[in-house]
Every structure is written in C-alpha cells, then in structure tokens.
Design a protein around this motif. Sequence first.
Motif, short mmCIF file in Angstrom:
data_model
loop_
_atom_site.label_atom_id
_atom_site.label_comp_id
_atom_site.label_asym_id
_atom_site.label_seq_id
_atom_site.Cartn_x
_atom_site.Cartn_y
_atom_site.Cartn_z
N ASP A 189 0.83 -1.21 0.00
CA ASP A 189 0.00 0.00 0.00
C ASP A 189 0.87 1.26 0.00
O ASP A 189 0.60 2.22 -0.74
CB ASP A 189 -0.92 0.01 1.22
N LEU A 190 1.91 1.27 0.82
CA LEU A 190 2.80 2.43 0.90
C LEU A 190 3.57 2.61 -0.41
O LEU A 190 3.72 3.73 -0.92
CB LEU A 190 3.78 2.26 2.06
N MET A 191 4.06 1.50 -0.97
CA MET A 191 4.81 1.58 -2.20
C MET A 191 3.95 2.08 -3.35
O MET A 191 4.37 2.91 -4.15
CB MET A 191 5.43 0.22 -2.53
N PHE A 192 2.72 1.59 -3.45
CA PHE A 192 1.82 2.06 -4.50
C PHE A 192 1.56 3.56 -4.36
O PHE A 192 1.34 4.26 -5.34
CB PHE A 192 0.50 1.30 -4.47
N GLY A 193 1.59 4.05 -3.12
CA GLY A 193 1.43 5.49 -2.92
C GLY A 193 2.56 6.29 -3.52
O GLY A 193 2.37 7.43 -3.94
N HIS A 194 3.74 5.67 -3.62
CA HIS A 194 4.88 6.36 -4.24
C HIS A 194 4.87 6.21 -5.76
O HIS A 194 5.25 7.13 -6.49
CB HIS A 194 6.19 5.80 -3.70
N GLU A 195 4.46 5.05 -6.24
CA GLU A 195 4.59 4.76 -7.66
C GLU A 195 3.46 5.34 -8.51
O GLU A 195 3.67 5.74 -9.64
CB GLU A 195 4.67 3.24 -7.88
N GLY A 196 2.23 5.36 -8.01
CA GLY A 196 1.14 5.91 -8.81
C GLY A 196 0.73 5.00 -9.94
O GLY A 196 1.00 3.80 -9.94
N GLY A 197 0.08 5.59 -10.97
CA GLY A 197 -0.46 4.82 -12.08
C GLY A 197 0.45 4.77 -13.29
O GLY A 197 1.67 4.73 -13.17
N TYR A 198 -0.16 4.83 -14.46
CA TYR A 198 0.59 4.67 -15.72
C TYR A 198 1.38 5.93 -16.05
O TYR A 198 0.86 7.05 -15.98
CB TYR A 198 -0.38 4.37 -16.86
N VAL A 199 2.66 5.75 -16.41
CA VAL A 199 3.50 6.84 -16.90
C VAL A 199 4.36 6.32 -18.04
O VAL A 199 4.69 5.13 -18.09
CB VAL A 199 4.41 7.43 -15.79
N ASN A 200 4.72 7.20 -18.96
CA ASN A 200 5.62 6.85 -20.06
C ASN A 200 6.45 8.08 -20.39
O ASN A 200 6.33 8.65 -21.47
CB ASN A 200 4.84 6.35 -21.27
N GLN B 201 7.38 1.53 14.73
CA GLN B 201 6.65 1.90 15.94
C GLN B 201 5.20 1.44 15.91
O GLN B 201 4.43 1.73 16.82
CB GLN B 201 6.72 3.42 16.13
N GLY B 202 4.82 0.74 14.84
CA GLY B 202 3.45 0.25 14.72
C GLY B 202 2.47 1.27 14.20
O GLY B 202 1.26 1.14 14.39
N VAL B 203 2.97 2.29 13.50
CA VAL B 203 2.12 3.35 12.95
C VAL B 203 2.33 3.39 11.44
O VAL B 203 3.46 3.30 10.95
CB VAL B 203 2.46 4.73 13.56
N VAL B 204 1.25 3.54 10.67
CA VAL B 204 1.34 3.60 9.21
C VAL B 204 1.12 5.03 8.75
O VAL B 204 0.09 5.65 9.05
CB VAL B 204 0.29 2.67 8.54
N LEU B 205 2.11 5.57 8.01
CA LEU B 205 2.02 6.92 7.46
C LEU B 205 1.85 6.81 5.96
O LEU B 205 2.68 6.20 5.27
CB LEU B 205 3.29 7.71 7.79
N VAL B 206 0.79 7.40 5.41
CA VAL B 206 0.49 7.29 3.98
C VAL B 206 0.60 8.66 3.32
O VAL B 206 0.05 9.64 3.82
CB VAL B 206 -0.92 6.71 3.73
N ASP B 207 1.32 8.71 2.19
CA ASP B 207 1.42 9.96 1.42
C ASP B 207 0.14 10.20 0.64
O ASP B 207 -0.57 9.26 0.29
CB ASP B 207 2.60 9.90 0.45
N ASP B 208 -0.10 11.47 0.33
CA ASP B 208 -1.30 11.83 -0.44
C ASP B 208 -1.11 11.66 -1.94
O ASP B 208 -2.05 11.50 -2.69
CB ASP B 208 -1.70 13.28 -0.16
N ALA B 209 0.14 11.73 -2.41
CA ALA B 209 0.40 11.69 -3.85
C ALA B 209 1.72 11.00 -4.13
O ALA B 209 2.61 10.97 -3.29
CB ALA B 209 0.43 13.13 -4.41
N PRO B 210 1.86 10.41 -5.35
CA PRO B 210 3.13 9.78 -5.72
C PRO B 210 4.27 10.79 -5.64
O PRO B 210 4.10 11.95 -5.98
CB PRO B 210 2.90 9.32 -7.16
#
Length: 250
Positions: free
Chosen positions: A10-21, A170-179
């Motif tokens: 989930d965290l990694m997908f937050g960094h990578e985003g969708g389709y790019v070329n 520390q048992g806490v999940v931090l999620v970014d808003d955008a890639p």
Amino acid sequence: MRETLTTALDLMFGHEGGYVNNPKDPGGATKYGITHRTLAAHRGVASVTPAQVRALSKEEAIEIYRRSYWVQSGGDLLPVGIDFMAFDYGVNSGPAQAVKSLQRVVGVTADGIVGGQTVAAVKAFKGDLIAAYAAERLRFMKTLKTWPTFGRGWQKRVISVEAQARGLHQGVVLVDDAPSAPAKANPKDQSLMETFKKPEAWASIGGLLSGLGGMASGSGPMQWALAIIMIGAFATGVYFLIKRMQDQAA
C-alpha cells in the motif's frame, strides 16, 4: 509471507502511482512501478506494448511484487521498517541494488543476497540504521545521470520512505497523499565519472593502456598499423568494460 507485505505494498503504490511513459525515464512505459520489461518477463514474452502496460491490473502488479521483489529484497527476513525500505528501494532500483546498499551500511560483503550474515549484521548494527540506509540510498541516486531530471522527486521519496519506515517500526502507518517519484533510479544509469571512480576500472584500463604502449613502442608502418588496430581494440574494450561494470552495479 509476512503480514507487513500488505502494508508495504500500500505504501509503495502510494509512491509509484499509475501509468506513466516519460521519455526521459529509462524505465519506459510503467504502471504501478512495473516497467514494460518486468511485465514482459513476468508473462514470459519477449515484449509488451505501452497499451498492455496501461491495461495492467493492480492484482497482477501485486503478484509480480510478491514473487519478484519482496523476497529478493529480504522482506521476510529483515526487521520491520527496514524490510519496507529495502522493498521500496528494490522496486525503484532493483532488489540487488537495494540489498547491496544495505550490506554496505552494515559492513558485510555486498553480494545483493540477504542471508544469515546480512540479517545478523542488520540486527547488530549500532546506531540509526533507518537514517543510515536512507542516506546511502540517496547517495547512490545522486550518482545517476538522471538525477538532474528526477532528483527532486527521488529525494522526496527517500525522505517519505524513511518516515514511513520509522512509523512501521513503531506500529504506525504513514500514507502519502500523492506519488513522489515514479521514475526508475536504475543502477545502469550511473555516469561515466562514477564508473571511473571505481578502482577496478582503472586496473582494467591500465592493462589495456599497457598493451597499447607495448604494441606502439616500435617504429615503421607495421608498428603504426598495429597501433591503430590497438586503439580500436582499446576503445571497444573500454566500452564493454564500462557496460560490464554498470551491469554489475545492478
């Protein structure tokens, strides 16, 4: 598989985003961080089209990451937090590069494989391993030719991954808003200057120069002809030396 893989994905997908070329990205057509080459290898075909990459489902991407990235990056063996850092680094630059960087930080042989020695060294590390690993990843990225183009995004990603790794520890999940940086930081994109900084490069080039000098030490048409041939062989040898060393960096 360790349960934290789901969170790491989930965290990694937050960094990578969708389709790019992006034409400036050596990874080419990419979706969810999966390049066209990786997708083709996973499907067992020679190549895939950008349209096929665009149509990649998240379910297939998750399967690719489970099979080809998580385990190879040491995901089931490394401590929580470091496992996510190695996984995210591996997605961006290849699992072998991610593991080698970690091994350099903890002081064991950088062979790109997480084994008992690496795990023991990670657990015995004195100091802030999360910060040290993040700094080493950033140092590596700054050696790449594509740093001027993608460096700002990569730096943001490394900072975010470091914070997320601390949260996981520390048992806490931090999620970014955008890639933060979908472009690949490929070890093969290291500049010639960085390649030539390596001692093994100068040792090999020195041998080529020595051979060239020996062939050209005489005089006469035959010696000049041999010298010209050797110059061509020298240039070819340097080219393949650099290519081999950049491939080994991966």
